[in-house]
Write a protein that holds these residues in place. Structure first.
Motif, PDB file in Angstrom:
ATOM      1  N   SER A 147      -9.640   1.636  -5.428  1.00  0.00           N
ATOM      2  CA  SER A 147      -9.454   2.865  -6.202  1.00  0.00           C
ATOM      3  C   SER A 147      -8.266   3.680  -5.710  1.00  0.00           C
ATOM      4  CB  SER A 147     -10.698   3.741  -6.138  1.00  0.00           C
ATOM      5  OG  SER A 147     -11.833   3.005  -6.473  1.00  0.00           O
ATOM      6  N   ALA A 148      -7.904   3.481  -4.466  1.00  0.00           N
ATOM      7  CA  ALA A 148      -6.768   4.246  -3.928  1.00  0.00           C
ATOM      8  C   ALA A 148      -5.438   3.591  -4.263  1.00  0.00           C
ATOM      9  CB  ALA A 148      -6.909   4.401  -2.414  1.00  0.00           C
ATOM     10  N   VAL A 149      -5.392   2.264  -4.271  1.00  0.00           N
ATOM     11  CA  VAL A 149      -4.084   1.610  -4.414  1.00  0.00           C
ATOM     12  C   VAL A 149      -3.964   0.674  -5.610  1.00  0.00           C
ATOM     13  CG1 VAL A 149      -3.489   1.791  -1.982  1.00  0.00           C
ATOM     14  CG2 VAL A 149      -4.737  -0.232  -2.791  1.00  0.00           C
ATOM     15  N   LEU A 182       0.760   4.025  -2.934  1.00  0.00           N
ATOM     16  CA  LEU A 182       0.342   5.410  -2.683  1.00  0.00           C
ATOM     17  C   LEU A 182       1.422   6.412  -3.071  1.00  0.00           C
ATOM     18  CD1 LEU A 182      -1.551   5.048   0.714  1.00  0.00           C
ATOM     19  CD2 LEU A 182      -2.551   5.544  -1.518  1.00  0.00           C
ATOM     20  N   VAL A 221     -10.876   1.335  -1.425  1.00  0.00           N
ATOM     21  CA  VAL A 221      -9.502   0.880  -1.196  1.00  0.00           C
ATOM     22  C   VAL A 221      -8.849   0.528  -2.531  1.00  0.00           C
ATOM     23  CG1 VAL A 221      -8.072  -0.903  -0.112  1.00  0.00           C
ATOM     24  CG2 VAL A 221     -10.008   0.072   1.142  1.00  0.00           C
ATOM     25  N   VAL A 227       0.842  -1.202   0.000  1.00  0.00           N
ATOM     26  CA  VAL A 227       0.000   0.000   0.000  1.00  0.00           C
ATOM     27  C   VAL A 227       0.875   1.249   0.000  1.00  0.00           C
ATOM     28  CG1 VAL A 227      -1.540   1.378   1.473  1.00  0.00           C
ATOM     29  CG2 VAL A 227      -2.060  -1.025   1.020  1.00  0.00           C
TER      30      VAL A 227
END
Ligand code: SF4
Lengths: 214, 258, 468
Positions: C325-327, C16, C323, C12
């Motif tokens: 969509s973020a990583v 990010l 989640v 993660v």
């Protein structure tokens, strides 16, 4: 683990769950298909088919012809307008080969970089604007996939409302099935790069449909 | 379900641990509105937490113990009302999973779950209540996930807020997307939580609203905390504070008024 | 692929820190969500279709033994050979043996997640067979040497610019322009000859039809048919849960699959295959091998993970997951990413090596809401946490914190004292500013967010004192 052991394990996991009459239970689930599929009661099949086939997502073009005999001239016009020469890959199906192709160079199979092929669709689906092709000795698969321009002939009377109707029409048992039943909705596309839609990924980039009114 | 108005419903108010500890004003605003809507409200003093943190951590034994505590404390009331979609949903939608193997408790649990309500939907759907309040500002609304998806709370807060004088509402893009709070998630996976709430605050700021409203203190605290850290002067309140005319103090994370 | 789910948090952090990844994810997931919403809105019968699909899958799973036998009988009658594999290893062995027996040098492949699951690439490498990925996205990641990051769009993590750079470097005859159309043409030129000259083709199947012995593929590119027609031998690897009773049952799913996956009413190419080349056929494979793979699916049948077997691999759950969509998909470190992957990975590879996956979820429920077969993904993730808890898996901090909290929360009087004390402590930290910027032991929160200053006194304290 062998087949038998795996099946035994599955049967064990399902103990007490299965249906007595499996087929009846399965059929009951889809007894009223209009409840779970798109319906278009007031729209004539042909109109619905054309609307969908020519929609932004399917991107085919549709031309109406009076008779099968008009197809060669229409193909000649299509090719001339796009400067595509005069070679076509022609499905070796009698209804097509019997026409007058004297102005063309024809081949029964498609080459790797075939520019244009003409095939006869066995049915069409109004719900989605799809064409249905059943393979056979006179209907090879690749003609529908290799060319850059896929031209297809379909009879207006062969337009059926839904996919289920196609199955009913040709038969739903194992013995009724062709080697391959291709349901084709427009042209080869991809959205694999940033979900942007692009045509002509691996297969045809253009689809033109001749709908025979007779 | 509308109640017959010939008797005053006895409501047990479940404060929720987070409102109890962080923002009692939400609790008192709730009491005011419930009374105004015609309820007889009590706050049982043996309540603590609905058990959600344990439940979402997979600790079913503790969750069950807390659920039994809640059932015992609240089963005598006509309704249990909660100022949080996620705690209400814990009691209403998830308690059943805990008693699958305890038939003696199932009936009690079922009865309690069935009469548990998130406050905004309770005021609208059960009490048919019309608030009278004033608030000057332009607000946008975040729909917290459990309330929205488990309990169907969406139209009720908007309907209630439409009666507030001086308040105009602007839509929030992604109003139904998670803010990244997720209870213990936000401390277990701070990087993920931060990334998600960062997207949320960007969308909130894009609305040009001066006020953010919602129905769950956990999510509001998350978004307010992030907005505050980003230096935004967005005012953040629980909807119930605005409806009760009790949004006159500082918003969540805002400095005390001088 | 090498599974790295055990280092999820490091994955993660890395994801990010990669700005182009977020750009790629945003561009794609936003489009997919909007398109899906639009096409579902226009499908008035959607709720009923979804409920029907769920019922059909449940019915099929309840009678799975019956349907597998029926499928096998019909597939054999159509001229196919049917194999059963309990493990990925067994499936790979069947594949390598077929390749060796054929003396195959090259294989073209149509993307299938089952293929990734069993490590088909490895099997082909073992048999000394050159593997050519024909799906455009798979082609991109094969050139890049990446694992897939999404089950429908395996190259979702790549921007257009990155693909342009890659093709310019690796294609024989790359396009000079960098727009998406030119990139696609470049791949077409590169792959065409390979379609025609491979010895073996390998595909998965989206559905198996029990009462005809057919299998179904859906693609938008048409690569399934182009890939599997010229080579002499076609191998299909497919999970046993792909079964549906009949052709008409499949139609229900075909309406949902591409709507949920990419927001179109139907995929461009839907093909029902029945056996190898027949007498008189001018094209088509002479041999057809179908490998039915279990890989813990039969285990899932007998516990709370059973509903997961309804999954039709549309990818909607990940497209709507905050989640994911973020990583992106790689952070999950497993074949299947996103919500469905966080359920499948522990089920297929064990819960020890994927501890974080069920926990790294806010339980917001969007995945379940968009799932076309109504799989209760959040409930299953929660149940996996309970299974972890039973096994004593939560780490010391979590367990300890939970224990102290539980001891207080189950004793209301003591709980009052503790909350009153923490009220005083937090107010002290806030020093009247309305917010708290650091709290010992809560850096996870205060690292990026302020904490509000509590009011003087908890609700219960104030209530007791008579405030109303
Ligand atoms: S779990 Fe549901 S939404 Fe996710 S891939 Fe499977 S079918 Fe699609």
């Amino acid at each position: 683990m062998s087949r038998d052991a795996l099946l035994a394990k599955i049967d064990h996991a399902n103990a007490g769950r299965g249906d007595m009459d499996v087929k009846a239970a399965a059929d009951a689930l889809i007894a009223e298909p209009d409840r779970f599929r798109v319906t278009f009661n007031d729209q004539p099949l042909y109109d619905r088919f054309v609307e969908k086939a020519t929609s932004e997502t399917v991107t085919a073009t549709v031309e109406t012809l009076d008779a099968l005999a008009d197809v060669p001239a229409a193909v000649a016009a299509y090719m001339a307008a796009r400067d595509l020469g005069n070679r076509i890959a022609l499905q070796p199906r009698e209804s097509l080969t019997a026409l007058d192709w004297s102005a063309f160079e024809t081949a029964a199979t498609a080459q790797m970089n075939e520019v244009l092929a003409l095939t006869f669709a066995d049915a069409a689906i109004a719900e989605t604007g799809s064409l249905v092709f059943r393979t056979g000795p006179d209907a090879p698969v690749l003609l529908n996939f290799l060319p850059l321009h896929h031209l297809a002939v379909v009879r207006r009377s062969a337009i059926l409302p839904h996919m289920e109707d196609v199955f009913d029409h040709f038969g739903t048992s194992a013995a009724d099935q062709p080697r391959s039943l291709n349901i084709i909705t427009g042209t080869s596309g991809t959205a694999d790069i940033e979900a942007k839609n692009v045509r002509g990924a691996h297969g045809p980039r253009f689809m033109h449909i001749y709908c025979l009114s007779g | 379900m509308k109640i017959a108005r010939d008797h005053k419903p006895r409501v047990g108010f479940f404060v929720t641990c987070i409102v109890d500890a962080m923002r009692p004003n939400i609790g008192f605003a709730s009491l005011k509105l419930l009374a105004d809507a015609g309820c007889d409200v009590e706050v049982p003093n043996t309540q603590t937490c609905c058990g959600q943190p344990a439940f979402n951590s997979g600790d079913d034994a503790t969750s069950r113990q807390l659920a039994q505590q809640v059932i015992t404390a609240f089963e005598g009331y006509d309704y249990v009302v909660v100022p949080s979609g996620s705690c209400a949903s814990m009691i209403r939608s998830h308690y059943a999973e805990l008693f699958a193997e305890l038939p003696d408790w199932q009936e009690r649990q079922h009865a309690l779950s069935a009469k548990t309500w998130e406050i905004l939907s309770f005021l609208t759907d059960v009490m048919d209540y019309t608030p009278k309040a004033e608030y000057h500002g332009t607000a946008t609304y975040h729909d917290s996930c459990s309330g929205l998806r488990d309990l169907g709370v969406h139209d009720q807060p908007r309907a209630l807020l439409s009666h507030v004088d001086g308040l105009s509402m602007v839509p929030l893009e992604g109003n139904n997307e998670c803010c990244g709070f997720g209870g213990t998630f936000c401390v277990k996976y701070p990087e993920l939580s931060t990334a998600i709430v960062g997207e949320k605050t960007a969308k909130i700021k894009k609305t040009q609203a001066d006020t953010l409203l919602g129905g769950d203190m956990g999510c509001l605290m998350n978004m307010a905390g992030k907005l505050s850290r980003e230096g935004s002067d967005m005012r953040v309140y629980h909807t119930i504070e605005v409806l009760a005319g009790m949004a006159d103090g500082p918003g969540i994370c805002a400095p005390a008024l001088k | 692929m090498k599974q790295t789910s055990h280092q999820f948090t490091q994955n993660v952090t890395r994801a990010l820190a990669e700005p182009t990844l977020k750009i790629a994810l945003d561009r794609t997931t936003t489009l997919l969500r909007t398109r899906r919403a639009k096409v579902i809105d226009a499908f008035e019968e959607y709720a009923e279709a979804r409920a029907t699909a769920q019922k059909i899958k449940d019915h099929t799973l309840d009678n799975l033994g019956h349907y597998l036998r029926q499928f096998e009988e019909n597939a054999i009658a159509s001229g196919a050979q049917v194999y059963w594999a309990e493990t990925p290893q067994q499936a790979r062995t069947v594949v390598t043996e077929i390749c060796r027996a054929e003396g195959a040098k090259s294989a073209t492949r149509v993307k299938s997640m089952l293929g990734e699951e069993i490590g088909i690439g490895e099997a082909l490498a073992d048999a000394g067979v050159e593997r050519v990925e024909t799906d455009l996205a798979e082609h991109i990641i094969q050139l890049a040497g990446d694992p897939p990051s999404h089950i429908v769009m395996p190259a979702m993590h790549k921007t257009q610019e990155q693909v342009a750079e890659l093709f310019a470097k690796k294609h024989k005859d790359p396009s000079t322009e960098q727009d998406v159309t030119s990139l696609v043409s470049s791949a077409r030129r590169e792959l065409r000859p390979k379609f025609m000259n491979a010895d073996i083709s390998i595909s998965g199947a989206n559905f198996l039809i029990a009462d005809t012995g057919s299998f179904v593929t859906v693609t938008n590119e048409g690569n399934a048919e182009l890939t599997t027609t010229p080579p002499k031998t076609h191998i299909v690897t497919v999970g046993i849960e792909k079964m549906v009773p009949s052709l008409k049952h499949a139609a229900v799913f075909l309406r949902l699959l591409s709507r949920a996956a990419i927001g179109t009413e139907i995929t461009q190419y839907t093909t029902f295959f029945n056996g190898p080349k027949r007498e008189g056929d001018r094209d088509g494979p002479e041999n057809l091998h179908i490998i039915l793979v279990d890989n813990h699916r039969s285990d899932m049948l007998s516990d709370f993970l059973r509903p997961m077997l309804r999954c039709i691999r549309c990818g909607a759950c990940m497209n709507h997951c905050p989640v994911y969509s973020a990583v992106g998909g790689h952070a999950y470190g497993a074949v299947y990413p996103g919500p469905m992957g966080s359920v499948l990975t522990p089920a297929m590879t064990g819960i020890e090596g994927s501890k974080d996956l069920p926990n790294a979820c806010t339980l917001n429920g969007r995945c379940k809401e968009v799932c076309p077969v109504n799989i209760p993904l959040p409930d299953m993730l929660r149940s996996l946490r309970a299974r972890q808890f039973e096994k004593g898996m939560p780490s010391g901090m979590t367990k300890w914190g939970l224990r102290v909290w539980a001891a207080l929360a189950t004793r209301p009087a003591l709980y009052r004292l503790a909350t009153a004390a923490s009220n005083v402590a937090l107010r002290g930290m806030a020093r009247g500013r309305g917010k708290i910027t650091t709290v010992p032991l809560a850096a996870g929160w205060t690292g990026s967010r302020d904490l509000p200053q509590p009011e003087p006194g908890t609700f219960m304290q104030q209530y007791k004192k008579g405030r109303r």
